[in-house]
Scaffold this motif. Structure first.
Motif, mmCIF file in Angstrom:
data_model
loop_
_atom_site.group_PDB
_atom_site.id
_atom_site.type_symbol
_atom_site.label_atom_id
_atom_site.label_comp_id
_atom_site.label_asym_id
_atom_site.label_seq_id
_atom_site.Cartn_x
_atom_site.Cartn_y
_atom_site.Cartn_z
ATOM 1 N N GLU A 43 12.056 63.832 68.840
ATOM 2 C CA GLU A 43 13.123 64.178 68.119
ATOM 3 C C GLU A 43 12.987 65.406 67.304
ATOM 4 N N GLN A 44 13.172 66.298 67.433
ATOM 5 C CA GLN A 44 13.140 67.688 66.787
ATOM 6 C C GLN A 44 13.981 67.505 65.358
ATOM 7 N N GLY A 45 13.618 67.938 64.390
ATOM 8 C CA GLY A 45 14.553 67.937 63.038
ATOM 9 C C GLY A 45 14.496 66.486 62.578
ATOM 10 N N VAL A 46 13.808 65.522 63.089
ATOM 11 C CA VAL A 46 13.824 64.318 62.392
ATOM 12 C C VAL A 46 12.560 64.255 61.817
ATOM 13 N N VAL A 47 12.764 63.961 60.247
ATOM 14 C CA VAL A 47 11.744 63.823 59.278
ATOM 15 C C VAL A 47 11.519 62.561 58.615
ATOM 16 N N GLU A 48 10.624 61.728 58.591
ATOM 17 C CA GLU A 48 10.351 60.567 57.829
ATOM 18 C C GLU A 48 9.573 60.612 56.504
ATOM 19 N N VAL A 49 9.593 60.420 55.464
ATOM 20 C CA VAL A 49 8.891 60.571 54.086
ATOM 21 C C VAL A 49 8.866 59.209 53.270
ATOM 22 N N SER A 50 7.896 58.979 52.745
ATOM 23 C CA SER A 50 7.814 58.022 51.775
ATOM 24 C C SER A 50 7.499 58.683 50.314
ATOM 25 N N VAL A 51 8.486 58.382 49.368
ATOM 26 C CA VAL A 51 8.580 58.641 48.018
ATOM 27 C C VAL A 51 8.083 57.794 47.228
ATOM 28 N N PRO A 52 6.977 57.894 46.224
ATOM 29 C CA PRO A 52 6.806 57.106 45.569
ATOM 30 C C PRO A 52 7.227 57.487 44.193
ATOM 31 N N GLY A 53 7.425 56.130 43.279
ATOM 32 C CA GLY A 53 8.109 56.544 41.952
ATOM 33 C C GLY A 53 7.973 55.393 41.170
ATOM 34 N N THR A 54 8.667 55.108 40.144
ATOM 35 C CA THR A 54 9.058 53.812 39.369
ATOM 36 C C THR A 54 10.681 53.726 39.086
ATOM 37 N N ALA A 55 10.641 52.387 38.732
ATOM 38 C CA ALA A 55 12.135 52.112 38.358
ATOM 39 C C ALA A 55 11.952 51.374 36.991
ATOM 40 N N SER A 56 13.059 51.287 36.221
ATOM 41 C CA SER A 56 12.969 50.707 34.965
ATOM 42 C C SER A 56 14.374 50.023 34.564
ATOM 43 N N CYS A 57 14.372 49.114 33.727
ATOM 44 C CA CYS A 57 15.558 48.557 33.311
ATOM 45 C C CYS A 57 15.368 48.059 31.833
ATOM 46 N N GLY A 58 15.534 49.267 30.932
ATOM 47 C CA GLY A 58 14.952 49.249 29.692
ATOM 48 C C GLY A 58 13.676 49.503 29.595
ATOM 49 N N SER A 59 13.180 49.461 28.341
ATOM 50 C CA SER A 59 11.908 50.259 28.049
ATOM 51 C C SER A 59 10.630 49.564 28.439
ATOM 52 N N ASP A 60 10.907 48.246 28.548
ATOM 53 C CA ASP A 60 9.613 47.190 28.844
ATOM 54 C C ASP A 60 9.848 46.798 30.509
ATOM 55 N N ASP A 61 10.897 46.973 31.097
ATOM 56 C CA ASP A 61 10.809 46.607 32.180
ATOM 57 C C ASP A 61 10.638 47.616 33.446
ATOM 58 N N PHE A 65 7.864 51.783 42.584
ATOM 59 C CA PHE A 65 9.120 52.029 43.478
ATOM 60 C C PHE A 65 8.552 53.051 44.732
ATOM 61 N N SER A 66 9.117 52.550 45.736
ATOM 62 C CA SER A 66 8.889 53.579 46.908
ATOM 63 C C SER A 66 10.049 53.547 47.778
ATOM 64 N N ALA A 67 10.418 54.572 48.318
ATOM 65 C CA ALA A 67 11.473 54.723 49.422
ATOM 66 C C ALA A 67 10.773 55.216 50.478
ATOM 67 N N GLN A 68 11.393 54.741 51.637
ATOM 68 C CA GLN A 68 11.273 55.537 53.066
ATOM 69 C C GLN A 68 12.582 55.975 53.439
ATOM 70 N N VAL A 69 12.620 57.331 53.655
ATOM 71 C CA VAL A 69 13.729 57.851 54.167
ATOM 72 C C VAL A 69 13.632 58.695 55.407
ATOM 73 N N ARG A 70 14.657 58.660 56.276
ATOM 74 C CA ARG A 70 14.503 59.540 57.510
ATOM 75 C C ARG A 70 15.744 60.273 57.685
ATOM 76 N N PHE A 71 15.497 61.586 57.835
ATOM 77 C CA PHE A 71 16.596 62.672 57.876
ATOM 78 C C PHE A 71 16.451 63.104 59.348
ATOM 79 N N ASP A 72 17.653 63.409 59.728
ATOM 80 C CA ASP A 72 17.819 64.216 61.039
ATOM 81 C C ASP A 72 18.616 65.567 60.526
ATOM 82 N N GLY A 73 17.789 66.491 60.214
ATOM 83 C CA GLY A 73 18.436 67.830 59.806
ATOM 84 C C GLY A 73 18.795 67.305 58.282
ATOM 85 N N ASP A 74 20.069 67.492 57.788
ATOM 86 C CA ASP A 74 20.456 67.101 56.296
ATOM 87 C C ASP A 74 21.138 65.979 56.411
ATOM 88 N N ARG A 75 20.976 65.132 57.311
ATOM 89 C CA ARG A 75 21.912 63.818 57.349
ATOM 90 C C ARG A 75 20.785 62.671 57.059
#
Length: 173
Positions: A43-61, A65-75
């Motif tokens: 599947e040319q143009g299809v890219v899957e990536v894992s994006v690490p990070g953090t999520a918060s709900c206030g200063s102490d929580d 976080f990590s997201a797996q996203v797959r794109f076909d071109g810009d979709r």
């Protein structure tokens, strides 16, 4: 890609889930890690990536976080996130219906690849046909008692089937 656009992008995606706590925000992401998958070559143009990070709900929580996203071109064609140790993603089931267990898809594929009928699997594993159909549909949560004779019919080890089903290696019958 400008990483500053990703936290609001992920926050907005999660906000579309009806049960999402709107107080939580994705506050930081790191550079993405591409996934090598077998379908990349097909599947040319299809890219899957894992994006690490953090999520918060206030200063102490703060949670990882990590997201797996797959794109076909810009979709965007796939999105799944993990917040702490909980997997978060769009629903597969209709509203008000329980989500199917992911084992069902793999179990169905194993049966189909081997040409085993529901009747033959039921007979060989000493289970009812309705139990086998329930496992295939993801409506039955797999556990060792239900899967006891399934590995023999599939021709795989009990340990491999337990791993596929997501069972704890130390869990006893």
């Amino acid at each position: 890609m400008d990483l500053a656009v990703l936290p609001p992008f992920f926050t907005d995606l999660l906000a579309e889930l009806p049960w999402w706590n709107q107080a939580w925000r994705i506050d930081r992401v790191e550079p993405a890690h591409p996934h090598e998958t077998p379908w990349n070559d097909r599947e040319q143009g299809v890219v899957e990536v894992s994006v690490p990070g953090t999520a918060s709900c206030g200063s102490d929580d703060v949670l990882p976080f990590s997201a797996q996203v797959r794109f076909d071109g810009d979709r965007l064609i796939r999105f799944q996130a993990k917040l702490g140790d909980m997997v978060v993603g769009p629903s597969v089931a209709a509203p008000g219906k329980p989500e199917p267990h992911p084992f069902g898809v793999v179990f169905s594929r194993l049966i189909d690849l081997r040409g085993i009928s529901v009747r033959d699997m039921a007979r060989g594993s000493f289970r009812s046909e309705s139990t086998i159909r329930g496992l295939r549909a993801g409506g039955i949560v797999p556990h060792r008692a239900v899967l006891a004779y399934v590995p023999e019919v599939l021709g795989i080890s009990a340990e491999d089937l337990a791993a596929i089903a997501g069972l704890d290696p130390e869990e006893n019958g």
